[in-house]
Design an enzyme around this catalytic site. Structure first.
Site, short mmCIF file in Angstrom:
data_model
loop_
_atom_site.label_atom_id
_atom_site.label_comp_id
_atom_site.label_asym_id
_atom_site.label_seq_id
_atom_site.Cartn_x
_atom_site.Cartn_y
_atom_site.Cartn_z
N GLU A 155 -1.42 -4.69 5.34
CA GLU A 155 -2.63 -5.24 4.68
C GLU A 155 -2.56 -6.76 4.69
OE1 GLU A 155 -3.38 -3.59 0.80
OE2 GLU A 155 -3.66 -1.59 1.62
N CYS A 197 -13.66 1.36 24.69
CA CYS A 197 -13.38 2.79 24.87
C CYS A 197 -14.60 3.63 24.47
CB CYS A 197 -12.13 3.20 24.08
SG CYS A 197 -12.41 3.31 22.30
N CYS A 215 0.83 -1.21 0.00
CA CYS A 215 0.00 0.00 0.00
C CYS A 215 0.86 1.26 0.00
CB CYS A 215 -0.89 -0.04 1.26
SG CYS A 215 -1.84 1.43 1.58
N HIS A 216 0.24 2.38 -0.38
CA HIS A 216 0.96 3.66 -0.43
C HIS A 216 1.54 4.06 0.92
CE1 HIS A 216 -0.20 4.76 -4.49
NE2 HIS A 216 -1.30 4.09 -4.24
N THR A 217 0.84 3.70 1.97
CA THR A 217 1.30 4.11 3.30
C THR A 217 2.63 3.44 3.64
OG1 THR A 217 -1.02 4.20 3.86
CG2 THR A 217 0.51 4.45 5.67
N CYS A 234 -7.27 -2.68 4.33
CA CYS A 234 -7.01 -1.24 4.22
C CYS A 234 -7.84 -0.59 3.12
CB CYS A 234 -5.51 -1.00 4.03
SG CYS A 234 -5.06 0.73 3.84
N1 LIG Z 1 -8.58 7.46 4.91
C1 LIG Z 1 -7.97 6.30 5.03
O1 LIG Z 1 -8.13 5.58 6.02
C2 LIG Z 1 -7.08 5.83 3.93
C3 LIG Z 1 -6.73 4.48 3.80
C4 LIG Z 1 -5.95 4.08 2.70
C5 LIG Z 1 -5.54 5.03 1.79
N2 LIG Z 1 -5.88 6.34 1.95
C6 LIG Z 1 -5.49 7.39 1.00
O2 LIG Z 1 -6.43 7.38 -0.06
C7 LIG Z 1 -5.81 7.92 -1.22
C8 LIG Z 1 -6.03 6.95 -2.39
O3 LIG Z 1 -5.39 5.71 -2.14
P1 LIG Z 1 -5.23 4.67 -3.34
O4 LIG Z 1 -4.54 3.49 -2.79
O5 LIG Z 1 -6.54 4.49 -4.00
O6 LIG Z 1 -4.24 5.52 -4.26
P2 LIG Z 1 -3.89 5.45 -5.82
O7 LIG Z 1 -2.70 6.31 -6.01
O8 LIG Z 1 -3.85 4.05 -6.29
O9 LIG Z 1 -5.14 6.16 -6.52
C9 LIG Z 1 -5.25 7.54 -6.64
C10 LIG Z 1 -5.92 7.81 -7.97
O10 LIG Z 1 -6.18 9.21 -8.07
C11 LIG Z 1 -6.04 9.58 -9.43
N3 LIG Z 1 -5.87 11.01 -9.57
C12 LIG Z 1 -4.74 11.75 -9.38
N4 LIG Z 1 -5.00 13.05 -9.66
C13 LIG Z 1 -6.29 13.12 -10.03
C14 LIG Z 1 -7.12 14.18 -10.46
N5 LIG Z 1 -6.66 15.45 -10.56
N6 LIG Z 1 -8.40 13.90 -10.76
C15 LIG Z 1 -8.88 12.64 -10.67
N7 LIG Z 1 -8.12 11.60 -10.27
C16 LIG Z 1 -6.85 11.83 -9.98
C17 LIG Z 1 -4.85 8.77 -9.91
O11 LIG Z 1 -4.85 8.62 -11.32
C18 LIG Z 1 -5.07 7.44 -9.19
O12 LIG Z 1 -5.77 6.49 -9.99
C19 LIG Z 1 -4.34 8.12 -0.86
O13 LIG Z 1 -4.18 9.48 -0.49
C20 LIG Z 1 -4.15 7.23 0.34
O14 LIG Z 1 -3.09 7.66 1.16
C21 LIG Z 1 -6.65 6.74 2.98
ZN LIG Z 2 -2.93 0.66 3.38
ZN LIG Z 3 -11.79 1.22 21.44
#
Ligand SMILES: NC(=O)c1ccc[n+]([C@@H]2O[C@H](COP(=O)([O-])OP(=O)(O)OC[C@H]3O[C@@H](n4cnc5c(N)ncnc54)[C@H](O)[C@@H]3O)[C@@H](O)[C@H]2O)c1
Ligand SMILES: [Zn+2]
Ligand SMILES: [Zn+2]
Length: 368
Positions: free
Chosen positions: A63, A95, A40-42, A169
């Site tokens: 993951e 909690c 994953c990206h994280t 995730c």
């Molecule tokens: N909130 C949470 O708990 C949580 C959990 C996991 C991941 N995330 C975050 O969610 C985000 C997405 O994760 P992912 O694994 O799907 O990432 P990913 O990089 O696979 O997908 C991101 C997508 O956004 C697209 N994109 C980029 N710029 C764009 C634009 N201007 N317009 C439209 N689309 C655009 C890219 O082409 C890509 O397909 C990341 O920031 C990640 O860190 C959050």
């Molecule tokens: Zn993750």
């Molecule tokens: Zn808890």
């Protein structure tokens, strides 16, 4: 016991796969034999050094899916042989947050987890007597891990591990953003920005909630095709004019629900601006860079739009991940298209390269 694991030694350098020592589970802890783990990206964010809260040496990965091998004293919710998905977002069920339906942000072990320790403040992973820290409370780029019982979701053993691990995730984050955070109403119009693991999960979640129209926005035509497979009805190439296009497509009003899953604050702004006057809800799931801020025109809020953040899709992991996995097994969620590459633990750095090249949605490490 000895096991192989991918260790982050120094930020900005490749992970080093090596033998480390894993101690027995203590009270409230569980030894899990890992079978599959998504990249994953994280993990990359921390490995690169961009994450200001990162630490090393640590075994990365979060993951994971695997089998319970042994349980420590007092563990009652899982037992040997159970199939489990790892939860970076635990659920203690005790909690104040766990007892409230409004949030999934369990408070039980946050500080220890952020330090790379298990709840008792120590690590089970070591190397020549030196402690190696746990990552996001999981450390699943390894053959085994020891985790707190409250961070394991017991799932249906019929689910293949290589698909189940994706619920740890990104997939649950996207599904949950639509099902829990936004609680999309049947018949509504949704717009999902980003078609990575999270955005595609959100598209699927909107479909499961009975959305009538699901507009998906991404820069990649290939990813937009995957969104169609998950239920998107309209595909849009992202860019400057995206908000206007969505307004045009919705009679000038905007979408009932919008979702941001890119991590770009510019796109977060677009997602809010594409939400409908009166009741449009913009759910932000992407993680922005350190110090970045979201620019919002207050008038958009006064006229009825709302913004909500969503961590792990608001999913209370032990209760809801098993339900999502069951919905997958019932044929409601098509997980196979997300698994793009199967790799070995030794190829973990190639998993990062594939991710950076946007080659496929998820690489999954096969561990046993
Ligand atoms: N909130 C949470 O708990 C949580 C959990 C996991 C991941 N995330 C975050 O969610 C985000 C997405 O994760 P992912 O694994 O799907 O990432 P990913 O990089 O696979 O997908 C991101 C997508 O956004 C697209 N994109 C980029 N710029 C764009 C634009 N201007 N317009 C439209 N689309 C655009 C890219 O082409 C890509 O397909 C990341 O920031 C990640 O860190 C959050
Ligand atoms: Zn993750
Ligand atoms: Zn808890």
């Amino acid at each position: 016991m000895k096991m192989r694991a991918a260790v982050l030694e120094r930020f900005g350098e490749p992970l080093v796969v090596q033998e480390v020592e894993l101690a027995e589970p203590r009270a409230g802890e569980v030894l899990v034999r890992l079978v599959a783990c998504g990249v994953c990206h994280t993990d990359l964010y921390t490995a690169s050094g961009a994450d200001p809260s990162g630490y090393a040496p640590a075994v990365l990965g979060h993951e994971g899916a695997g089998v319970v091998e042994r349980v420590g004293e007092g563990v009652s919710s899982v037992s040997e042989g159970d199939h489990v998905v790892t939860l970076f977002s635990p659920q203690c069920r005790e909690c104040i947050h766990c007892r409230d339906e409004r949030t999934n942000l369990c408070l039980a072990i946050r500080e220890e987890q952020n330090e790379g320790h298990l709840p008792d403040g120590s690590t089970r992973i070591s190397r020549d007597g030196e402690e190696v820290r746990h990552f996001m409370g999981c450390s699943t780029f390894a053959e085994y891990t020891v985790m707190p019982e409250i961070a394991l979701a017991k799932i249906n053993p019929e689910a293949p591990f290589e698909h189940a691990c994706l619920f740890a995730c990104g997939l649950s984050t996207g599904l949950g953003a639509a099902i829990n955070t936004a609680a999309v109403r049947a018949g509504s119009t949704c717009a999902v920005f980003g078609a990575g693991m999270v955005g595609l999960g959100a598209v699927a979640g909107c479909r499961l909630q009975g959305a009538e129209r699901i507009i998906c926005v991404d820069l990649s035509a290939e990813r937009l095709e995957l969104a169609r497979g998950q239920g998107a009805t309209d595909l849009l190439e992202g860019g400057e004019g995206t908000v206007e296009r969505i307004l045009e497509m919705t009679g000038g009003f905007g979408a009932d629900y919008t979702f941001e899953a890119t991590g770009s604050v510019a796109v977060m702004r677009q997602a809010l601006e594409a939400a409908r006057m009166g009741w449009g809800l913009c759910t932000v799931a992407g993680v922005a860079g350190k110090g970045e801020t979201l620019d919002v025109i207050p008038r958009l809020l006064i006229t009825g739009r709302r913004v909500a953040g969503s961590s792990f899709g608001g999913v209370k992991g032990r209760d809801q991940v098993p339900v999502l996995v069951d919905r997958y097994l019932a044929g409601e969620i098509d997980v196979a298209p997300f698994l793009s590459h199967r790799i070995g633990l030794d190829e973990v750095n190639r998993g990062f390269e594939l991710m950076e090249a946007q080659d496929g949605i998820r690489s999954v490490i096969e561990l046993s």
